[in-house]
Design an enzyme around this catalytic site. Structure first.
Site, PDB file in Angstrom:
ATOM      1  N   GLY A 111     -22.882 -48.612 -63.397  1.00 33.14           N
ATOM      2  CA  GLY A 111     -22.072 -48.978 -64.569  1.00 33.14           C
ATOM      3  C   GLY A 111     -20.617 -49.164 -64.163  1.00 33.14           C
ATOM      4  N   ASP A 137     -29.617 -39.680 -58.572  1.00 32.36           N
ATOM      5  CA  ASP A 137     -30.914 -40.339 -58.832  1.00 32.36           C
ATOM      6  C   ASP A 137     -31.467 -41.066 -57.593  1.00 32.36           C
ATOM      7  OD1 ASP A 137     -30.442 -39.451 -61.393  1.00 32.36           O
ATOM      8  OD2 ASP A 137     -29.724 -41.388 -62.116  1.00 32.36           O
TER       9      ASP A 137
HETATM   10  O1  F6P Z   1     -27.616 -40.594 -63.502  1.00 31.32           O
HETATM   11  C1  F6P Z   1     -27.436 -39.243 -63.259  1.00 31.32           C
HETATM   12  C2  F6P Z   1     -28.046 -38.407 -64.351  1.00 31.32           C
HETATM   13  O2  F6P Z   1     -27.867 -37.037 -64.023  1.00 31.32           O
HETATM   14  C3  F6P Z   1     -29.502 -38.701 -64.644  1.00 31.32           C
HETATM   15  O3  F6P Z   1     -30.396 -38.156 -63.719  1.00 31.32           O
HETATM   16  C4  F6P Z   1     -29.642 -38.151 -66.041  1.00 31.32           C
HETATM   17  O4  F6P Z   1     -30.672 -38.804 -66.733  1.00 31.32           O
HETATM   18  C5  F6P Z   1     -28.299 -38.474 -66.649  1.00 31.32           C
HETATM   19  O5  F6P Z   1     -27.390 -38.649 -65.580  1.00 31.32           O
HETATM   20  C6  F6P Z   1     -27.754 -37.431 -67.573  1.00 31.32           C
HETATM   21  O6  F6P Z   1     -26.602 -37.931 -68.132  1.00 31.32           O
HETATM   22  P1  F6P Z   1     -25.574 -37.043 -68.942  1.00 31.32           P
HETATM   23  O7  F6P Z   1     -24.848 -36.179 -67.947  1.00 31.32           O
HETATM   24  O8  F6P Z   1     -24.689 -38.032 -69.606  1.00 31.32           O
HETATM   25  O9  F6P Z   1     -26.372 -36.214 -69.910  1.00 31.32           O
END
Ligand code: F6P
Length: 360
Positions: A111, A137
């Site tokens: 992003g 990820d």
């Molecule tokens: O992309 C990294 C990540 O930790 C993903 O594994 C998870 O789905 C997401 O971000 C969680 O996002 P947030 O911290 O916005 O809840």
């Protein structure tokens, strides 16, 4: 020379190692470095700190998170309030110029790479960027392993040790939900490293009867417990569970998943099993930075400074087969996602060891 550094998107371990590597290299080459706070917000509001020996001491190598903090909602807030993208990018350029920057080290996920492209397109040749990809990820197409992945694995596997002792004592089933968004790398690698019995990932379909068969085989009078790793985006009974969609602006909705582990554990309970679900959640984003993430992070930071000194800009660095390479930030591959494939060696290892990984 004077450079800036900024961390954007979700945090992960290794970000501070990048900052450390960049700072040490800059200092060694008599280059000043400023660090923008709060990701894109700091670039827009011109909120920065001078990086020095006190800010960038050696503890950065092992500290998770980012000392510069990160904020991925501010730009959407401004857009929602009616500020135009060009006004936003002009503000960033004006801060870049007023700070007399010769380049910006820009650490983010896909992003953030999209935002970087928009910013560079808008500001033509007036800004110089070297971007560094990061995510727990491990779904960045260009890299073998992304910064943050190995530390997240360490955290998961460490937690699984704790989980196994209680699960084995009670002859239970543990359904452990891990992050990874749509990619199953965290699930697959942690499942293998922890001796799990079943690994369910979003990339492969699975069969509930086959899961039950594998569970039964774990209750053999010797082992008598079962560990299931389930990646957060896995579909169960044709559904994804607890998708959380936060609409941040007209153009962007932040999707997260959470809950498939509970749904699966409940289903096993309804089949007569004593199953517990554990969602490791954001514990996976912390911990002591792994050696790999420290070295890779510091190498990325050092390389970014070198690239900016050599005038090689508007590139994203990536690591493949242990080597750091650079690709034009506008190249399609920069934002391409990587997923597990049935013919990946790691998947064959898991299957050959008898781990149920789905119908592949
Ligand atoms: O992309 C990294 C990540 O930790 C993903 O594994 C998870 O789905 C997401 O971000 C969680 O996002 P947030 O911290 O916005 O809840």
């Amino acid at each position: 020379m004077r450079l800036g550094i900024v961390t954007l998107g979700g945090d992960c371990s290794g970000l501070n190692s990048v900052i450390y590597g960049a700072y040490k290299t800059a200092k060694n080459k008599d280059i000043a470095l400023i660090g923008f706070n709060d990701g894109i917000k700091g670039l827009i509001d011109n909120n920065y700190i001078i990086m020095d020996d006190k800010v960038c001491d050696e503890t950065l190598l092992s500290r998770s998170g980012t000392i510069l903090r990160t904020n991925n909602v501010y730009i959407h807030k401004l857009l929602n309030e009616g500020m135009s993208p060009s006004d936003i990018y002009e503000k960033i350029l004006s801060n870049y110029e007023s700070n007399s920057l010769d380049g910006l080290i820009y650490i983010g996920g896909d992003g953030s790479m999209r935002i970087a492209r928009e910013m560079l397109s808008h500001n033509k040749d007036k800004m110089k960027i070297v971007a560094i990809p990061k995510t727990i990820d491990n779904d960045i197409f260009m890299t073998d392993f992304s910064i943050g992945f190995k530390t997240a694995l360490d955290s998961i596997v460490e937690n699984l040790e704790r989980i196994r002792s209680t699960i084995a004592s009670h002859e239970r089933i543990a359904v452990v939900e891990v992050m990874g968004r749509d990619a199953g790398f965290l699930a697959m690698y942690s499942g293998i490293a922890s001796g799990s019995d079943i690994i369910l990932v979003n990339e492969f379909t699975h069969n509930f009867e086959a899961i039950l068969k594998k569970i039964k085989s774990c209750y053999d009078g010797v082992k008598n417990h079962c560990i299931i790793i389930v990646a957060e985006a896995v579909e169960l009974d044709g559904l994804k569970h607890n998708i959380n969609a936060t609409k941040l602006s007209k153009e962007y909705t932040h999707h997260t998943y959470n809950g498939v582990g509970k749904v699966l554990a409940d289903k096993l309970v309804s089949h007569g099993y004593d199953a517990k679900h554990i969602s490791l959640g954001h514990t996976q984003r912390g911990g002591i930075t792994s050696i790999d993430d420290r070295i890779m992070g510091a190498a990325y930071g050092a390389k970014a400074v070198e690239m900016l000194m050599e005038g090689k800009t508007n590139k994203m660095l990536y690591m493949k087969s242990g080597n750091l390479n650079a690709i034009d930030i506008f190249h399609d591959d920069v934002t391409k996602k990587k997923l597990l494939r049935p013919d990946d060696e790691i998947v064959s290892f898991a299957k050959n060891m008898g781990i149920y990984c789905g119908e592949i």
